[in-house]
Write a protein that holds these residues in place. Sequence first.
Motif, mmCIF file in Angstrom:
data_model
loop_
_atom_site.group_PDB
_atom_site.id
_atom_site.type_symbol
_atom_site.label_atom_id
_atom_site.label_comp_id
_atom_site.label_asym_id
_atom_site.label_seq_id
_atom_site.Cartn_x
_atom_site.Cartn_y
_atom_site.Cartn_z
ATOM 1 N N PRO A 259 0.797 -1.226 0.000
ATOM 2 C CA PRO A 259 0.000 0.000 0.000
ATOM 3 C C PRO A 259 0.831 1.279 0.000
ATOM 4 C CG PRO A 259 -0.915 -1.587 1.542
ATOM 5 C CD PRO A 259 0.386 -2.162 1.065
ATOM 6 N N GLU A 260 2.040 1.215 0.533
ATOM 7 C CA GLU A 260 2.863 2.416 0.641
ATOM 8 C C GLU A 260 3.667 2.713 -0.625
ATOM 9 O OE1 GLU A 260 1.794 0.761 4.439
ATOM 10 O OE2 GLU A 260 2.854 -0.127 2.739
ATOM 11 N N ALA A 261 3.730 1.794 -1.572
ATOM 12 C CA ALA A 261 4.542 1.966 -2.774
ATOM 13 C C ALA A 261 3.747 2.665 -3.872
ATOM 14 C CB ALA A 261 5.042 0.610 -3.266
ATOM 15 N N PHE A 262 4.463 3.267 -4.814
ATOM 16 C CA PHE A 262 3.861 3.895 -5.992
ATOM 17 C C PHE A 262 4.349 3.116 -7.207
ATOM 18 C CE2 PHE A 262 2.727 6.853 -9.222
ATOM 19 C CZ PHE A 262 1.748 7.683 -8.689
ATOM 20 N N ALA A 263 3.480 2.257 -7.736
ATOM 21 C CA ALA A 263 3.861 1.330 -8.806
ATOM 22 C C ALA A 263 3.666 1.967 -10.179
ATOM 23 C CB ALA A 263 3.034 0.054 -8.704
ATOM 24 N N VAL A 264 4.639 1.727 -11.069
ATOM 25 C CA VAL A 264 4.623 2.331 -12.393
ATOM 26 C C VAL A 264 4.719 1.235 -13.455
ATOM 27 C CG1 VAL A 264 5.664 4.053 -13.906
ATOM 28 C CG2 VAL A 264 5.814 4.321 -11.418
#
Length: 492
Positions: A259-264
């Motif tokens: 939940p804390e990550a920003f996936a690209v």
Amino acid sequence: ATQLPIRAVLEAQRLADQVDQVTYFWIFNGMSMTAAPEVITEFTSRPEVRSINLDEIIPAPAPVPSLAPSVSSLSASEENLTVINAPALWQLGFQGQGVVVANMDSGVSVSHPDLAAQWRGGTNSWFDPYGEHPTSPSDLAGHGTATMGVMVGRDAGGTDIGVAPLAQWIAVKIFDDRGNATATAIHLGFQWLLDPDGDPSTPDAPHVVNNSWRIGNTGCDLAFQLDLQALRAADIVPVFSAGNTGPGDATSVSPANNPEAFAVGATDNLDQIYVESARGPAACGELSTLYPEMVAPGVDIRTTDLYGTYQTASGTSLAAPHLAGALALLWSAYPNLTVAQQEAALLKGAVDLGSPGADNTFGQGRLDVLAAYGWLVESTQLSITNLDSPDPVAAGAMLTYTLAITNAGPSAASMVTVTDELPAGVTYGGALGDGWSCSHAGGSVTCTRPSLGLEVAPSITITVTAPEDGGTITNTATVSGYEIDLDPRDNT
């Protein structure tokens, strides 16, 4: 403090040759050790131990090579940069100056002509947890050099290749020379990033961190969740590549799906999805299971390679550093962005792709850093200044402090709300301020005021009575603004 009893036990076991290689962490409340089986068994019964995990071995990723030759284009900037409108930000004067970016990867080739000048240098700009290259950046695989080139590469090869060419870089070599990483080394890397010089009084942490790596295959692994929470607490967005595990549904990978990550995810320069880009929904139970958050160019990307050369590669490993570089540009324009502001700007500025609205292929859309900057320009930028923390006061004394609300953006909020969390034992005595309306409940004072088109809202003075034991009153206040959004992309 809670580690002290366990540390005493471990030191006794070390003297008995039952424990070796103990590493204590402060980025989360834990430790890593090599120990005899009976010691591990004993620790499973200790009430203060929440979990015990094997120190995972994580193989390094590799960019997917492209069939396209590594030659420069005829234009001044590579097409992937123009797709995300990076040169348009450069024209406005924002090229990453004053910003430090980092990657957690296989290292960086510091001698590359597109990267050499941007290394921050010094003992607080390179960390090899394995001690194989302790003093100077090194990369035997080329993966980390490729991701850094997308973030900050210049134009020594004939074209602009990096999103933020004036940003400085630092790096953590989380993969050893054999291409493997341990969980311990990755924890140490995240910990180092928060305080590279080991002196908490000096602000030398990076503004942006890129992670183009994953744990195993698809599924949910929260091994580094506490590390990512610590980065976010320091207003660092943990940018991750979404993974080359597509095209099937539910192919998210960790830590990108934490939940804390920003996936690209990755697209080509015509906004078509890269076939292997991972798809959602996310496997780690986020409030929204959307995956990835966004997409960025990741097909036939020309970037830096070893020995001063260049490579053309594809994959989400190349997409993520586009977003990390874009954050560096936004940091150049707005030096005090919170995590929430950074993420909101990126998502509000995204170009919707695929079916209308967010989806589990393109996320919220493709990166457009000019639109993200435009959202920041048009939105309110509310902050609190002059938040007094009174010195020790006499028991039962009455005192006042003032909260001054400032809007750094050109657009005023239609309403401003200030929430002040009062410490235990403090008695609320009222508040004064032109146009403010306040209420007090459960230890919180909430005050609202229409902004009336003002860019600087009037301050508010709150009166409290000190607790019966006196001491220092340390209060916490937050401010939020509500504006009328005329953005046609979401019709609100």
